[in-house]
Design a protein around this motif. Structure first.
Motif, mmCIF file in Angstrom:
data_model
loop_
_atom_site.group_PDB
_atom_site.id
_atom_site.type_symbol
_atom_site.label_atom_id
_atom_site.label_comp_id
_atom_site.label_asym_id
_atom_site.label_seq_id
_atom_site.Cartn_x
_atom_site.Cartn_y
_atom_site.Cartn_z
ATOM 1 N N LYS C 21 41.755 47.955 37.394
ATOM 2 C CA LYS C 21 42.873 47.782 38.319
ATOM 3 C C LYS C 21 42.661 48.592 39.585
ATOM 4 O O LYS C 21 43.575 48.739 40.383
ATOM 5 C CB LYS C 21 44.172 48.192 37.633
ATOM 6 C CG LYS C 21 44.477 47.352 36.402
ATOM 7 C CD LYS C 21 45.906 47.525 35.941
ATOM 8 C CE LYS C 21 46.114 48.868 35.289
ATOM 9 N NZ LYS C 21 47.518 49.060 34.850
ATOM 10 N N GLY C 22 41.441 49.109 39.756
ATOM 11 C CA GLY C 22 41.180 49.868 40.973
ATOM 12 C C GLY C 22 40.469 51.185 40.721
ATOM 13 O O GLY C 22 40.921 52.237 41.173
ATOM 14 N N PHE C 46 43.300 40.819 38.646
ATOM 15 C CA PHE C 46 44.120 40.117 39.631
ATOM 16 C C PHE C 46 43.220 39.726 40.817
ATOM 17 O O PHE C 46 42.074 39.375 40.631
ATOM 18 C CB PHE C 46 45.302 40.989 40.099
ATOM 19 C CG PHE C 46 45.811 41.921 39.049
ATOM 20 C CD1 PHE C 46 46.251 41.414 37.832
ATOM 21 C CD2 PHE C 46 45.797 43.292 39.226
ATOM 22 C CE1 PHE C 46 46.707 42.263 36.832
ATOM 23 C CE2 PHE C 46 46.243 44.144 38.240
ATOM 24 C CZ PHE C 46 46.694 43.633 37.043
ATOM 25 N N GLY C 47 43.749 39.830 42.016
ATOM 26 C CA GLY C 47 42.925 39.523 43.181
ATOM 27 C C GLY C 47 42.443 40.784 43.867
ATOM 28 O O GLY C 47 42.144 40.772 45.053
ATOM 29 N N THR C 48 42.331 41.898 43.115
ATOM 30 C CA THR C 48 41.988 43.164 43.779
ATOM 31 C C THR C 48 40.675 43.100 44.544
ATOM 32 O O THR C 48 40.514 43.829 45.520
ATOM 33 C CB THR C 48 41.911 44.337 42.775
ATOM 34 O OG1 THR C 48 41.021 43.991 41.720
ATOM 35 C CG2 THR C 48 43.282 44.657 42.195
ATOM 36 N N ALA C 50 39.704 41.168 46.641
ATOM 37 C CA ALA C 50 39.955 40.835 48.050
ATOM 38 C C ALA C 50 40.415 42.040 48.848
ATOM 39 O O ALA C 50 40.471 41.987 50.078
ATOM 40 C CB ALA C 50 41.015 39.737 48.142
ATOM 41 N N LEU C 51 40.729 43.119 48.170
ATOM 42 C CA LEU C 51 41.314 44.276 48.845
ATOM 43 C C LEU C 51 40.298 45.373 49.124
ATOM 44 O O LEU C 51 40.622 46.401 49.699
ATOM 45 C CB LEU C 51 42.472 44.832 47.999
ATOM 46 C CG LEU C 51 43.593 43.836 47.684
ATOM 47 C CD1 LEU C 51 44.540 44.400 46.646
ATOM 48 C CD2 LEU C 51 44.352 43.478 48.954
ATOM 49 N N TYR C 52 39.056 45.156 48.673
ATOM 50 C CA TYR C 52 37.996 46.120 48.936
ATOM 51 C C TYR C 52 37.423 45.899 50.337
ATOM 52 O O TYR C 52 37.388 44.775 50.827
ATOM 53 C CB TYR C 52 36.837 45.927 47.944
ATOM 54 C CG TYR C 52 37.089 46.390 46.547
ATOM 55 C CD1 TYR C 52 38.009 45.739 45.735
ATOM 56 C CD2 TYR C 52 36.389 47.463 46.018
ATOM 57 C CE1 TYR C 52 38.230 46.156 44.429
ATOM 58 C CE2 TYR C 52 36.597 47.881 44.707
ATOM 59 C CZ TYR C 52 37.516 47.231 43.925
ATOM 60 O OH TYR C 52 37.729 47.637 42.634
ATOM 61 N N THR C 76 43.206 34.813 38.700
ATOM 62 C CA THR C 76 44.261 34.417 39.638
ATOM 63 C C THR C 76 43.675 34.093 41.007
ATOM 64 O O THR C 76 44.158 33.217 41.724
ATOM 65 C CB THR C 76 45.308 35.547 39.771
ATOM 66 O OG1 THR C 76 45.805 35.858 38.479
ATOM 67 C CG2 THR C 76 46.468 35.100 40.630
ATOM 68 N N PHE C 77 42.636 34.797 41.350
ATOM 69 C CA PHE C 77 41.973 34.578 42.622
ATOM 70 C C PHE C 77 41.415 33.149 42.705
ATOM 71 O O PHE C 77 41.565 32.451 43.726
ATOM 72 C CB PHE C 77 40.829 35.589 42.750
ATOM 73 C CG PHE C 77 40.520 35.962 44.147
ATOM 74 C CD1 PHE C 77 41.072 35.299 45.231
ATOM 75 C CD2 PHE C 77 39.660 37.026 44.406
ATOM 76 C CE1 PHE C 77 40.769 35.678 46.532
ATOM 77 C CE2 PHE C 77 39.349 37.405 45.696
ATOM 78 C CZ PHE C 77 39.900 36.723 46.755
ATOM 79 N N GLU C 79 42.502 30.634 41.033
ATOM 80 C CA GLU C 79 43.646 29.716 41.084
ATOM 81 C C GLU C 79 44.146 29.549 42.520
ATOM 82 O O GLU C 79 44.487 28.441 42.954
ATOM 83 C CB GLU C 79 44.763 30.218 40.159
ATOM 84 C CG GLU C 79 44.332 30.241 38.692
ATOM 85 C CD GLU C 79 45.459 30.668 37.751
ATOM 86 O OE1 GLU C 79 46.589 30.228 37.954
ATOM 87 O OE2 GLU C 79 45.182 31.440 36.802
ATOM 88 N N VAL C 80 44.182 30.664 43.243
ATOM 89 C CA VAL C 80 44.580 30.587 44.651
ATOM 90 C C VAL C 80 43.590 29.709 45.429
ATOM 91 O O VAL C 80 43.987 28.852 46.229
ATOM 92 C CB VAL C 80 44.646 32.000 45.272
ATOM 93 C CG1 VAL C 80 44.889 31.912 46.777
ATOM 94 C CG2 VAL C 80 45.738 32.811 44.607
#
Lengths: 256, 256, 256
Positions: C21-22, C46-48, C50-52, C76-77, C79-80
């Motif tokens: 989770k990070g 999740f879509g984490t 994309a946050l890096y 989930t990423f 799926e988006v």
């Protein structure tokens, strides 16, 4: 991102405040390198800052600030200082160590309004960003929305940057949360409708369901407090709709 | 500090034992640099020590000891050794790796009193600090206060340094805790009144409310076990009254 | 070890997938040095991902792969991406960053069977290990064993390496778990008896009691998903019987 309009740092909304219960220097560095862009306030929880060796505390504060993150000691520490009639000394020590913000709370002690005003004003005058807090930590104490609203307006008028809505570290049986940690919707709406601009509030919301509900209610730029350092990226994914829970809510709003 | 008289290391009371479920070397170093002064015992939980590569285990043990902290493998590991009739071999291996303490427990197996005595005596003779444990891990097993008291006195007479009261990693439905993790007060008081000196006991108390109740009952120098490594500083804040929960209790005791 | 026959890496059963989770780079390195031998799949939850920052993501992927661990972004990423009709672009980007596996799920969106097949096939063709997932994240959605079985066989026939049984990060009120996180035994048995080879399944089982039940039911080489990175060693101890819970179960099976 599915949920657009997430603000970047430095920002005035969409703030994330984390509660540090004792991260080592290495862990702190690691966290900031990864997620420093998603953290606005770094709280040394409870009175833990008193338990550091001095040079380690200074080094940690320096490190946090170098990532553009405000740092402050937990509010309970200030309450102890007020009890011991050492407010000024407390603020001076905090400034000397390098803290950039101060929390003024009365979660545990009874704090008369004049002392509260004095603490906020003194901290503002010394150049701190002031976060005041409303709500008692003890579930037996009342949480009267009207009083809360008065207090919020009082604190902001004295220069508080934001007002934190108490949720504790647990998020249960406190303030707007019931025993299971569910948001009490009627209280929430009453509070929100009585406050001019809800972006002045920071919601302590340690539990994911609370974060999810508040994002769905207020959008990705709601302010959160008492976030577990290891959950910062997960929260950010929730904010921008990259996590199932908020993604589903977005999908349901769209016409099929 | 609001709650005075917290003892410093090396200390005979106010001990904190943490349960390590798999901290890497970097994290361990980080933790000890920050909070080594607040940790007395470092337990490699369950049988995890068998899962390390040998040189990594040795390095970790060395690191922990260099901060003046005792280190030992979880009690289940010794129970397996006794089951396999390899007690001596187990103790020798533990000594060779550098462990400084041994836990003698019967949380899972049925351990006849003579074997228990043999294990304690053998470990004491080899120079280990011996922590024995009372209480079964299985909630279906009985927790008879009278038996427990006898066992505590038995172990101490054989040279055990402390006796741990089983609380498991979860703190629920075990020993003195009910299903929700609440302390069963009547059992607690019966136990305490039957033991000469309660400072010989280490309470496994992984949940904050348990820690809080025991601090309010016994003062800041009560001994705790199974503390999450990330909660050491938070526990210390609780001990010295820098956290709302114990601070409030102190305030209520004082005349207003 | 009390429970024998634990397979070593690279293995086809007894797989452990962790959910990140990070974790920072330092923590990741620390974890892999300690427990890399016990981790098979590393999911950026999740879509984490994309946050890096890009170079930090690449460095982390490189690091994980260097320990012989497969790494992939959360479902989930994807799926988006499917929602936005960007499947190919998503897979290409994932490959360029260095991801070695892909999760195909429909936990949040409605994914028609032909689109599901297309996603699996496209990912297999590009050389990814494909993990498909069955079960909805929303507790209000049905979990029909017959449908699940069809889906499992469908996905495997298209080249999916394993099929994950949804358990979410929480392990509660989803798939085979009731509100308290208990396994629904009748559903479990129906599912297992309808699947030819249950080793093709990876059970998301974040809660210890779930892990314990599944190990007792299937043995040490059952596949687990959504394991907390800090619990890898504890899970491994559970697998090999070095933890009270599974040790007791073994003892009870043996004649006394």
């Amino acid at each position: 991102f599915p949920l657009g309009n997430r603000m970047n740092k430095p920002r005035t909304a969409g703030l994330t405040m984390i509660i540090d219960k004792g991260l080592g220097l290495g862990e702190t560095r690691d966290l900031l390198n990864l997620a420093g862009g998603y953290i606005d306030f770094f709280k040394l929880g409870f009175g833990t800052s008193a338990l550091y060796e001095n040079n380690m505390l200074e080094e940690k504060i320096h490190l946090v600030r170098s990532h553009g993150v405000d740092i402050y000691p937990g509010g309970t520490f200030l309450e102890v200082a007020i009890l011991q009639d050492k407010l000024k000394q407390y603020l001076t020590t905090a400034r000397d160590f390098g803290f950039t913000a101060i929390e003024v709370s009365d979660g545990t002690i009874d704090l008369p309004l004049d002392l509260r005003a004095e603490a906020i004003t003194a901290a503002v005058d010394m150049g701190f960003k002031v976060l005041s807090e409303v709500g008692k930590k003890d579930p037996n104490d009342d949480f009267e929305i009207k009083e809360i609203v008065q207090l919020v307006n009082h604190d902001l008028s004295l220069g508080a940057a934001h007002v934190i809505v108490e949720g504790r570290e647990s998020g249960k049986a406190v303030g707007l949360y019931d025993k299971e940690g569910n948001l009490i919707q009627s209280d929430l709406e009453e509070l929100v409708h009585s406050i001019g601009d809800p972006t002045c509030l920071i919601w302590e919301a340690p539990i994911k369901d609370q974060q999810q509900e508040l994002i769905i209610r207020f959008g990705p730029n709601v302010n959160f407090g008492n976030i577990n350092p290891h959950e910062v990226l997960a929260l950010e994914a929730l904010r921008v709709g990259l996590r199932a829970d908020t993604l589903k809510a977005i999908l349901q709003k769209k016409p099929k």
